[in-house]
Design a protein around this motif. Structure first.
Motif, PDB file in Angstrom:
ATOM      1  N   LEU A 266      30.500  25.591  34.085  1.00 31.46           N
ATOM      2  CA  LEU A 266      31.423  24.871  33.210  1.00 31.46           C
ATOM      3  C   LEU A 266      31.924  23.622  33.937  1.00 31.46           C
ATOM      4  O   LEU A 266      32.019  23.617  35.166  1.00 31.46           O
ATOM      5  CB  LEU A 266      32.632  25.753  32.877  1.00 31.46           C
ATOM      6  N   PRO A 267      32.303  22.602  33.180  1.00 34.15           N
ATOM      7  CA  PRO A 267      32.858  21.408  33.843  1.00 34.15           C
ATOM      8  C   PRO A 267      34.110  21.749  34.657  1.00 34.15           C
ATOM      9  O   PRO A 267      34.316  21.209  35.732  1.00 34.15           O
ATOM     10  CB  PRO A 267      33.186  20.461  32.694  1.00 34.15           C
ATOM     11  N   GLU A 268      34.927  22.638  34.108  1.00 36.56           N
ATOM     12  CA  GLU A 268      36.135  23.047  34.813  1.00 36.56           C
ATOM     13  C   GLU A 268      36.277  24.553  34.720  1.00 36.56           C
ATOM     14  O   GLU A 268      35.937  25.142  33.704  1.00 36.56           O
ATOM     15  CB  GLU A 268      37.376  22.437  34.135  1.00 36.56           C
ATOM     16  N   PRO A 269      36.823  25.176  35.761  1.00 40.08           N
ATOM     17  CA  PRO A 269      37.063  26.619  35.656  1.00 40.08           C
ATOM     18  C   PRO A 269      38.142  26.893  34.609  1.00 40.08           C
ATOM     19  O   PRO A 269      39.049  26.085  34.432  1.00 40.08           O
ATOM     20  CB  PRO A 269      37.544  27.014  37.057  1.00 40.08           C
ATOM     21  N   VAL A 270      38.010  28.004  33.915  1.00 38.69           N
ATOM     22  CA  VAL A 270      38.988  28.365  32.877  1.00 38.69           C
ATOM     23  C   VAL A 270      39.580  29.725  33.237  1.00 38.69           C
ATOM     24  O   VAL A 270      38.847  30.702  33.415  1.00 38.69           O
ATOM     25  CB  VAL A 270      38.319  28.427  31.482  1.00 38.69           C
ATOM     26  N   LYS A 271      40.904  29.746  33.369  1.00 35.69           N
ATOM     27  CA  LYS A 271      41.567  30.997  33.756  1.00 35.69           C
ATOM     28  C   LYS A 271      42.121  31.710  32.542  1.00 35.69           C
ATOM     29  O   LYS A 271      42.744  31.081  31.682  1.00 35.69           O
ATOM     30  CB  LYS A 271      42.748  30.694  34.689  1.00 35.69           C
ATOM     31  N   PHE A 272      41.917  33.026  32.502  1.00 37.60           N
ATOM     32  CA  PHE A 272      42.523  33.784  31.412  1.00 37.60           C
ATOM     33  C   PHE A 272      42.687  35.245  31.774  1.00 37.60           C
ATOM     34  O   PHE A 272      42.236  35.690  32.840  1.00 37.60           O
ATOM     35  CB  PHE A 272      41.752  33.642  30.105  1.00 37.60           C
ATOM     36  N   THR A 273      43.309  35.961  30.870  1.00 40.70           N
ATOM     37  CA  THR A 273      43.465  37.405  31.057  1.00 40.70           C
ATOM     38  C   THR A 273      42.664  38.163  30.009  1.00 40.70           C
ATOM     39  O   THR A 273      42.579  39.381  30.072  1.00 40.70           O
ATOM     40  CB  THR A 273      44.941  37.833  30.965  1.00 40.70           C
ATOM     41  N   LYS A 274      42.110  37.453  29.025  1.00 41.18           N
ATOM     42  CA  LYS A 274      41.356  38.102  27.953  1.00 41.18           C
ATOM     43  C   LYS A 274      40.142  37.265  27.624  1.00 41.18           C
ATOM     44  O   LYS A 274      40.230  36.042  27.559  1.00 41.18           O
ATOM     45  CB  LYS A 274      42.219  38.220  26.696  1.00 41.18           C
ATOM     46  N   LEU A 275      39.032  37.937  27.407  1.00 43.10           N
ATOM     47  CA  LEU A 275      37.792  37.229  27.124  1.00 43.10           C
ATOM     48  C   LEU A 275      37.006  38.006  26.085  1.00 43.10           C
ATOM     49  O   LEU A 275      36.781  39.203  26.243  1.00 43.10           O
ATOM     50  CB  LEU A 275      36.953  37.121  28.411  1.00 43.10           C
ATOM     51  N   MET A 276      36.603  37.330  25.036  1.00 36.87           N
ATOM     52  CA  MET A 276      35.748  37.991  24.055  1.00 36.87           C
ATOM     53  C   MET A 276      34.331  37.433  24.144  1.00 36.87           C
ATOM     54  O   MET A 276      34.135  36.229  24.279  1.00 36.87           O
ATOM     55  CB  MET A 276      36.267  37.773  22.641  1.00 36.87           C
ATOM     56  N   LEU A 277      33.363  38.330  24.084  1.00 36.36           N
ATOM     57  CA  LEU A 277      31.960  37.907  24.053  1.00 36.36           C
ATOM     58  C   LEU A 277      31.279  38.522  22.836  1.00 36.36           C
ATOM     59  O   LEU A 277      31.362  39.729  22.610  1.00 36.36           O
ATOM     60  CB  LEU A 277      31.223  38.375  25.308  1.00 36.36           C
ATOM     61  N   THR A 278      30.592  37.672  22.065  1.00 38.20           N
ATOM     62  CA  THR A 278      29.774  38.193  20.977  1.00 38.20           C
ATOM     63  C   THR A 278      28.358  38.428  21.522  1.00 38.20           C
ATOM     64  O   THR A 278      28.041  38.040  22.642  1.00 38.20           O
ATOM     65  CB  THR A 278      29.744  37.224  19.774  1.00 38.20           C
ATOM     66  N   CYS A 279      27.529  39.053  20.708  1.00 37.14           N
ATOM     67  CA  CYS A 279      26.214  39.495  21.183  1.00 37.14           C
ATOM     68  C   CYS A 279      25.418  38.353  21.812  1.00 37.14           C
ATOM     69  O   CYS A 279      25.323  37.272  21.243  1.00 37.14           O
ATOM     70  CB  CYS A 279      25.416  40.079  20.024  1.00 37.14           C
ATOM     71  N   ALA A 280      24.854  38.636  22.961  1.00 37.42           N
ATOM     72  CA  ALA A 280      23.957  37.756  23.722  1.00 37.42           C
ATOM     73  C   ALA A 280      24.681  36.654  24.492  1.00 37.42           C
ATOM     74  O   ALA A 280      24.063  35.948  25.275  1.00 37.42           O
ATOM     75  CB  ALA A 280      22.868  37.145  22.839  1.00 37.42           C
ATOM     76  N   GLU A 281      25.971  36.508  24.275  1.00 39.48           N
ATOM     77  CA  GLU A 281      26.700  35.507  25.064  1.00 39.48           C
ATOM     78  C   GLU A 281      26.844  35.985  26.501  1.00 39.48           C
ATOM     79  O   GLU A 281      26.927  37.182  26.770  1.00 39.48           O
ATOM     80  CB  GLU A 281      28.103  35.285  24.497  1.00 39.48           C
ATOM     81  N   ARG A 282      26.896  35.018  27.414  1.00 42.73           N
ATOM     82  CA  ARG A 282      27.164  35.320  28.819  1.00 42.73           C
ATOM     83  C   ARG A 282      28.391  34.554  29.289  1.00 42.73           C
ATOM     84  O   ARG A 282      28.686  33.454  28.796  1.00 42.73           O
ATOM     85  CB  ARG A 282      25.991  34.917  29.735  1.00 42.73           C
ATOM     86  N   ALA A 283      29.071  35.156  30.257  1.00 45.18           N
ATOM     87  CA  ALA A 283      30.183  34.475  30.925  1.00 45.18           C
ATOM     88  C   ALA A 283      30.122  34.891  32.385  1.00 45.18           C
ATOM     89  O   ALA A 283      30.046  36.084  32.686  1.00 45.18           O
ATOM     90  CB  ALA A 283      31.522  34.876  30.316  1.00 45.18           C
ATOM     91  N   GLU A 284      30.108  33.909  33.269  1.00 41.85           N
ATOM     92  CA  GLU A 284      30.251  34.240  34.688  1.00 41.85           C
ATOM     93  C   GLU A 284      31.713  34.044  35.028  1.00 41.85           C
ATOM     94  O   GLU A 284      32.282  32.977  34.768  1.00 41.85           O
ATOM     95  CB  GLU A 284      29.393  33.318  35.550  1.00 41.85           C
ATOM     96  N   VAL A 285      32.300  35.089  35.592  1.00 40.75           N
ATOM     97  CA  VAL A 285      33.710  34.991  35.957  1.00 40.75           C
ATOM     98  C   VAL A 285      33.877  35.397  37.422  1.00 40.75           C
ATOM     99  O   VAL A 285      33.094  36.174  37.964  1.00 40.75           O
ATOM    100  CB  VAL A 285      34.616  35.887  35.062  1.00 40.75           C
ATOM    101  N   ILE A 286      34.889  34.831  38.032  1.00 39.01           N
ATOM    102  CA  ILE A 286      35.266  35.246  39.383  1.00 39.01           C
ATOM    103  C   ILE A 286      36.602  35.972  39.288  1.00 39.01           C
ATOM    104  O   ILE A 286      37.544  35.465  38.669  1.00 39.01           O
ATOM    105  CB  ILE A 286      35.370  34.041  40.332  1.00 39.01           C
TER     106      ILE A 286
END
Ligand code: C2O
Ligand code: CU
Ligand code: CU
Length: 477
Positions: A266-286
Motif C-alpha cells: 500500500l502507499p501508506e500503512p493503514v492502522k485499524f482494529t477491525k478488518l473485513m475481507l470478502t472472498c479471494a481478497e488478501r491483506a498483509e498485516v503486521i
C-alpha cells in the motif's frame, strides 16, 4: 489514525439470506497451526527456475478421530507455498493426480490468458500434465493458486485445493517488514467447513448462494495456535472461502497495520482494529506484540467467534517505525475518449447473472486494448431480497479502486487490487489496464456464483497483432 470500524456498510453484511450458516465453536483441542512448507524448485538454472505442482488426494487430521480425505497441491490439504521473485523466468510442470479434470489458476498473477492463467480453458485431465512458463513481472504481493474448472471450482476448493503464492521483489525487500517465512511471516488462509463423520460432503452442504461451513479453519487447522517468537508478525491473510466474509479483530482489540492489499504494498500503512475481507481478497498485516509478555495469548476472532490463537513466547524487543510512505502508486492515466465500461452483477441463487447473462465458455463478452486504462463501473444491483456482497474479481490485471457510489474508497483500498467487494446497491469505479494478451475471466468470487455462471470473459488485444484463441467448450472439461 487508528480506524476502529469495518470499512463497509455493515447492515448489508447482516442481511443474509435464508441459507446463512453461523460459525460454531468446534470441540477440538488447541493444536499447532499448520504452516505450509515452501515449495522447493526442481532445478535452478541462472534466471530460470523449475517447479512441479501436483494436485493430489490426501488425508488430513482435522478433527479428533478419523482423518479427513482432502485435496491439496503437493500436500494433503491446501498446498505448499510458492515463492516467486519479480524478473525470474518460471517453468512450471502442472500435474493432475486427482480423479477428475482440474485447472491451476494463478489468482493475482499478471500472466497471459487463458492458458498460463489457468482458467477454465486450460484443463489438465486426470493422470495428465501441462507445462507453462512465464516471467514474473509484477511487484511483491500475496497471491494464490486454486482450481478453476467450469463448473466445479467451488467443490474442488472445498475439497482443499488452494495454495499461497508469495511474490517478492527488491523494492519491498528494503522495507522494514518481517519476511522470515514460517517464523515472523505466515500465511493465514481463512476457510470454513462442515464435516460428516469427519468427512467433507460438498453436496450435503451445498448452497447455490455460496457454501458455508460450521467451523473456521486457518491453513486447514481448527483452533490453531501459532507460537510467536518475534515482536512483530506479518500475516498474509487470504479469504480462501467459497462464500464467507470474515470480519477480523483480536479479542483484546489489539491494533494491526495493513501494509499490502491484493496487488502488493500500500502507499501508506493503514492502522485499524477491525478488518473485513470478502472472498479471494488478501491483506498483509503486521501485528506488533510489543505490549505483550511471554505466556500471553491473543485470539484472532471473526465477529464473536475465535478462529486462532497467538501464543507469545520470548522475543527480542525491537523498535521499528514503519515509514509513513511505503511505495508510490501513480494515479491512473485514463485513456481519453473511451466510454466507461459498465458491468452489472445481479440476482441471487439461480438468478445470478453478470450483465444479464450466464457464462458461456465460447463467447468473448468484451474486448479491451492492451495498454489502455479504462474506467469500469462495477454494479451490484441488489434487486432481490436484501441482496448480498458480490466480490468482483478480474484475471490478468491488477486494478485501482477509485470510488464507491461516488465516495472515496476505503482507506485500505489505495493499493492494487484484483478483487473488490461490491456491496448491494453499490457501484464501484475501478481503473483497469491490461498489459498482456489474452482471454481472461471476470466474475463474482463467491465460488458457487461463479460456477452457476456469474462470470464472463474479456479479450485483451493489440490491434496490430492477431491472436487466435482456442476456447474450449464445457464438453471438453
Ligand atoms: Cu480466484 Cu477466476 O479466480
Ligand atoms: Cu483469478
Ligand atoms: Cu456473487
Amino acid at each position: 489514525q487508528v480506524y476502529t470500524d469495518y470499512f463497509f456498510d455493515e447492515p448489508v453484511f447482516d442481511l443474509h439470506d435464508g441459507g446463512y450458516v453461523p460459525l460454531e465453536k468446534a470441540d477440538v483441542p488447541d493444536q499447532p497451526l499448520n504452516i505450509p512448507a515452501a515449495l522447493q524448485p526442481d532445478k535452478v538454472d541462472g534466471n530460470d527456475v523449475y517447479y512441479t505442482i501436483t494436485a493430489q488426494e490426501g488425508e488430513t487430521q482435522i478433527l479428533p478421530g478419523a482423518k479427513t480425505k482432502t485435496w491439496g497441491y503437493n500436500a494433503s490439504i491446501l498446498g505448499t507455498t510458492i515463492v516467486l521473485k519479480q524478473g525470474v523466468h518460471y517453468h512450471v510442470h502442472l500435474v493432475n493426480k486427482l480423479p477428475e479434470v482440474t485447472t491451476f489458476h494463478w489468482h493475482g498473477l499478471n500472466v497471459t490468458g487463458p492458458i498460463v492463467d489457468g482458467g477454465p480453458h486450460a484443463p489438465v485431465y486426470p493422470g495428465g500434465s501441462r507445462d507453462i512458463d512465464f516471467t514474473l513481472d509484477q511487484p511483491a504481493q500475496t497471491d494464490w493458486i486454486h482450481p478453476h474448472p467450469c463448473p466445479n471450482t467451488a467443490r474442488q476448493v472445498w475439497n482443499g485445493l488452494a495454495a499461497a503464492v508469495v511474490v517478492t521483489d527488491d523494492e519491498e525487500a528494503k522495507l522494514p517488514f518481517p519476511r522470515n517465512y514460517g517464523v515472523d511471516d505466515i500465511p493465514v488462509i481463512l476457510q470454513d467447513r462442515s464435516y460428516h463423520d469427519n468427512q467433507l460432503d460438498y453436496k450435503a452442504d451445498y448452497d447455490m448462494d455460496g457454501t458455508l461451513g460450521k467451523y473456521a479453519l486457518v491453513n486447514g487447522t481448527i483452533n490453531g495456535v501459532f507460537n510467536v517468537t518475534t515482536q512483530r508478525v506479518r500475516l498474509r491473510i487470504l479469504n480462501g472461502s467459497d462464500r464467507r466474509e470474515w470480519r477480523l479483530h483480536f479479542d483484546d482489540e489489539h491494533e494491526f497495520t495493513q501494509i499490502a492489499s491484493d496487488g502488493g504494498t500500500l502507499p501508506e500503512p493503514v492502522k485499524f482494529t477491525k478488518l473485513m475481507l470478502t472472498c479471494a481478497e488478501r491483506a498483509e498485516v503486521i501485528v506488533d506484540f510489543g505490549d505483550k509478555k511471554p505466556g500471553d495469548v491473543v485470539t484472532l476472532m471473526t465477529d464473536d467467534m475465535p478462529i486462532m490463537k497467538f501464543k507469545i513466547g520470548e522475543y527480542q524487543h525491537e523498535d521499528v517505525e514503519l515509514p509513513e510512505h511505503l511505495t508510490t502508486i501513480a494515479a491512473p492515466e485514463v485513456t481519453p475518449g473511451l466510454p466507461v465500461t459498465r458491468t452489472v452483477m445481479s440476482g441471487m441463487d439461480d438468478k445470478v447473472r453478470l450483465d444479464g447473462k450466464l457464462f458461456d465458455m465460447q463467447r468473448i463478452d468484451r474486448k479491451q486494448k492492451i495498454g489502455d486504462t479504462v474506467l469500469w463501473d462495477v454494479v451490484n444491483t441488489n434487486d432481490m431480497d436484501a441482496g448480498m456482497i458480490h466480490p468482483f474479481h478480474m484475471h490478468g490485471c491488477q486494478f485501482l479502486v477509485l470510488s464507491r457510489n461516488g465516495k472515496a474508497p476505503y482507506p485500505n483500498e489505495h493499493g492494487w487490487k484484483d478483487t473488490v467487494g461490491v456491496n448491494a446497491g453499490e457501484t464501484v469505479r475501478i481503473a483497469v489496464k491490461f498489459t498482456k494478451f489474452g482471454v481472461y475471466m471476470y466474475h463474482c468470487h463467491i465460488l458457487e456464483h461463479e460456477d452457476t455462471g456469474m462470470m464472463a470473459q474479456i479479450e485483451a488485444y493489440d490491434p496490430n497483432v492477431k491472436h487466435e484463441y482456442h476456447l474450449i467448450s464445457m464438453d471438453e472439461m
